[in-house]
Design a protein around this motif. Structure first.
Motif, PDB file in Angstrom:
ATOM      1  N   PRO A 186       0.731  -1.570   0.247  1.00 48.19           N
ATOM      2  CA  PRO A 186       0.088  -0.249   0.022  1.00 48.19           C
ATOM      3  C   PRO A 186       0.716   1.463   0.162  1.00 48.19           C
ATOM      4  O   PRO A 186       2.590   1.272   0.681  1.00 48.19           O
ATOM      5  N   GLU A 187       0.425   2.445  -0.778  1.00 48.89           N
ATOM      6  CA  GLU A 187       1.321   3.606  -0.152  1.00 48.89           C
ATOM      7  C   GLU A 187       1.366   3.906   1.097  1.00 48.89           C
ATOM      8  O   GLU A 187       0.604   3.750   1.720  1.00 48.89           O
ATOM      9  N   GLY A 188       2.596   4.142   0.765  1.00 46.62           N
ATOM     10  CA  GLY A 188       3.096   5.006   2.932  1.00 46.62           C
ATOM     11  C   GLY A 188       3.661   3.761   3.095  1.00 46.62           C
ATOM     12  O   GLY A 188       3.984   4.089   5.005  1.00 46.62           O
ATOM     13  N   THR A 189       3.529   2.701   2.755  1.00 42.93           N
ATOM     14  CA  THR A 189       3.921   1.510   3.582  1.00 42.93           C
ATOM     15  C   THR A 189       5.522   2.158   3.397  1.00 42.93           C
ATOM     16  O   THR A 189       6.195   1.747   2.893  1.00 42.93           O
ATOM     17  N   PRO A 190       5.949   1.715   4.922  1.00 44.37           N
ATOM     18  CA  PRO A 190       7.633   1.555   4.923  1.00 44.37           C
ATOM     19  C   PRO A 190       8.132   0.555   4.925  1.00 44.37           C
ATOM     20  O   PRO A 190       8.273  -0.322   5.074  1.00 44.37           O
TER      21      PRO A 190
END
Length: 321
Positions: A110-114
């Motif tokens: 997902p977007e923003g996953t570290p």
């Protein structure tokens, strides 16, 4: 009469042979669907005992291999995982192995996953093999990636980082506006902050515009996610930020230093990268949550303080303070 019998006997033999041929080549197959894995470089001869154990071929391996040589294609079989439907005959099985499409599985970032969570996700996929490589923060493009059973984790990770390099190069070449990010790497860093600050697609360019405005005048970004990153490496904090964390000078804390942090704090998606490289032209310098999942923006500190007071009243009414 004898002549008719003599004619009939070969005919019966021919029909019987054809029936046996049909049973051994076009008929048969297991009663239930099964998956099989073909390793790179495998041959039908090497694979055949396993097919026989699963009852996927009629007769013996010797018979099946002879039929394959006589009636089948000379093409090699493919590597990968294959789903064999119930009652798949010998001929159809060979066609599937030679020319069918191997099963494709997906792992989604997902977007923003570290990166630490990307690594954990890859490690948890049971169908992949090998160790997970270390992934630099901001090097992975969030998306869904297909893989085949038995594929190395490193190969999937390489596709993720190659996708980011390709997307970033394309967006950098089309960049607009005057946001003071001097390199693609700086764009990724700012995009990771935008990604963490808003979950509303319609706000991304506006939030990017606010941060670009701050960078232009040397104003601190004051972004909470940059405070959290050194503490959790991007994982959720699960509590309020401590005063000691707000005061920490560690290269990421944008409450302590003006300008960008020393690196990304997550893997930003395409939309956040595009927002930073084409930010909304605006005069806003501040924003705060509005209680609906979005933010309210302000040009002056006085306006911002009034918006903050409203947000605190909303939180107090919800019992969050």
């Amino acid at each position: 009469m004898l002549k008719r019998i003599l004619i009939a006997v070969p005919l019966v033999a021919i029909l019987g042979g054809l029936a046996l041929l049909y049973a051994l080549w076009w008929g048969g197959g297991a009663a239930t669907s099964q998956s099989i894995i073909v390793e790179e470089g495998a041959t039908l001869t090497r694979l055949c005992p396993g097919l026989a154990r699963k009852q996927l071929i009629p007769g013996t391996c010797g018979t099946y291999l002879a039929m394959a040589r006589l009636l089948g294609s000379k093409d090699s079989i493919q590597a990968g995982e294959f789903e064999v439907p119930a009652h798949t005959g010998g001929a159809r099985l060979l066609e599937l192995l030679q020319h069918g499409r191997p099963l494709s599985r997906l792992v989604t970032v997902p977007e923003g996953t570290p990166s630490i969570l990307v690594e954990e996700k890859l490690a948890a996929v049971p169908y992949l093999t090998g160790a997970v490589p270390s992934l630099a923060e901001g090097s992975v493009l969030p998306d869904s990636y297909s893989f085949q059973r038995g594929e190395p984790r490193g190969a999937v990770a390489a596709r993720m980082t190659a996708a980011m390099s390709k997307e970033l190069a394309a967006l950098w070449a089309k960049r607009k506006g005057d946001c003071p990010v001097a390199t693609p790497e700086q764009a990724v860093t700012l995009a990771s902050i935008v990604e963490k600050e808003t979950g509303k697609p319609a706000e991304r360019r506006r939030v990017a515009g606010v941060y670009c405005n701050r960078l232009k005048i040397g104003m601190k970004l004051d972004a909470d996610p940059t405070v959290i990153y050194p503490v959790t490496k991007g994982k959720p904090l699960g509590r309020r930020i401590l005063r000691s964390e707000l005061d920490a000078d560690n290269g990421y804390n944008t409450y302590r230093r003006a300008g960008l942090p020393e690196g990304p704090i997550a893997n930003p998606g395409k939309a956040s990268l595009a927002a930073v490289l084409d930010p909304e032209p605006n005069d806003f310098l501040y924003f705060v949550a509005d209680g609906t999942g979005g933010h309210v923006f302000a040009k002056t500190l006085a306006e911002h303080d009034a918006n903050v007071a409203k947000w605190r009243a909303i939180r107090k009414a919800r019992g969050e303070m």
